[in-house]
Structure formats: structure tokens, C-alpha cells
Design a protein around this motif. Structure first.
Motif, PDB file in Angstrom:
ATOM      1  N   ARG A   1     -10.264  -6.419  -0.562  1.00  0.00           N
ATOM      2  CA  ARG A   1     -10.471  -5.265  -1.446  1.00  0.00           C
ATOM      3  C   ARG A   1      -9.483  -5.143  -2.595  1.00  0.00           C
TER       4      ARG A   1
ATOM      5  N   PRO B   1       0.802  -1.225   0.000  1.00  0.00           N
ATOM      6  CA  PRO B   1       0.000   0.000   0.000  1.00  0.00           C
ATOM      7  C   PRO B   1       0.832   1.271   0.000  1.00  0.00           C
TER       8      PRO B   1
ATOM      9  N   THR C   1      -4.171   6.013   3.490  1.00  0.00           N
ATOM     10  CA  THR C   1      -3.647   4.798   4.121  1.00  0.00           C
ATOM     11  C   THR C   1      -2.129   4.762   4.018  1.00  0.00           C
TER      12      THR C   1
ATOM     13  N   GLU D   1      -8.016  -6.561   6.398  1.00  0.00           N
ATOM     14  CA  GLU D   1      -9.281  -6.570   5.657  1.00  0.00           C
ATOM     15  C   GLU D   1      -9.088  -6.007   4.254  1.00  0.00           C
ATOM     16  N   ILE D   2      -8.314  -4.953   4.133  1.00  0.00           N
ATOM     17  CA  ILE D   2      -8.028  -4.379   2.814  1.00  0.00           C
ATOM     18  C   ILE D   2      -7.300  -5.405   1.951  1.00  0.00           C
TER      19      ILE D   2
ATOM     20  N   ILE E   1      -6.656   5.524  -0.415  1.00  0.00           N
ATOM     21  CA  ILE E   1      -5.397   4.778  -0.544  1.00  0.00           C
ATOM     22  C   ILE E   1      -4.217   5.675  -0.202  1.00  0.00           C
TER      23      ILE E   1
ATOM     24  N   TRP F   1     -11.747   6.776  -5.028  1.00  0.00           N
ATOM     25  CA  TRP F   1     -11.033   5.603  -4.520  1.00  0.00           C
ATOM     26  C   TRP F   1      -9.555   5.880  -4.263  1.00  0.00           C
TER      27      TRP F   1
END
Length: 73
Positions: free
Chosen positions: A55, A4, A32, A50-51, A29, A25
């Protein structure tokens, strides 16, 4: 592998026009990425998990669509 920090950095480096076209979106990101790099004591590992688990397929779809929309150089 899920990176990420790299994805967020790449999105932050987009032109303002490209970033605005993908704001819905891309902004989370980038946020994050900033959290992971600058505020790592506030990281919630469950959210990152979870990401990564749920996702990434959606993210890949959005990134591929954004890349197709970029003008060719």
C-alpha cells in the motif's frame, strides 16, 4: 524505509481543514500510528507487513496530492 509512526504523527498535526480534506485515507494511518505507539501488544504484524508491502505506492500518491493542495506559505 516505512515509518508509520512518523507519517501518522505528521497527519495528526495537519490543520483540521487539511485533515478533513484527506479524511478517507488519513484517519486509518493516524489510527495505525496510535496502535503502534500506544497499544503495541495488539499489533498484527501481518497487517503491518501487508501495508508496507502493498500500500505504500498508493499512500505516496495520496500524500503528494495532499501536499500539492496545501496553500503556499
Amino acid at each position: 524505509m516505512f515509518h508509520p509512526q512518523i507519517i501518522g504523527e505528521a497527519l495528526a498535526g495537519l490543520s483540521p481543514q487539511a485533515r478533513a480534506a484527506n479524511e478517507s485515507w488519513a484517519r486509518p494511518i493516524i489510527a495505525t500510528r496510535n496502535l503502534l505507539v500506544h497499544h503495541y501488544f495488539r499489533i498484527d504484524l501481518e497487517i503491518i507487513y501487508e501495508i508496507a508491502k502493498n500500500r505504500l505506492d498508493d499512500l505516496e500518491t495520496q500524500v503528494r496530492a495532499a501536499l500539492r493542495a496545501l496553500p503556499e506559505e
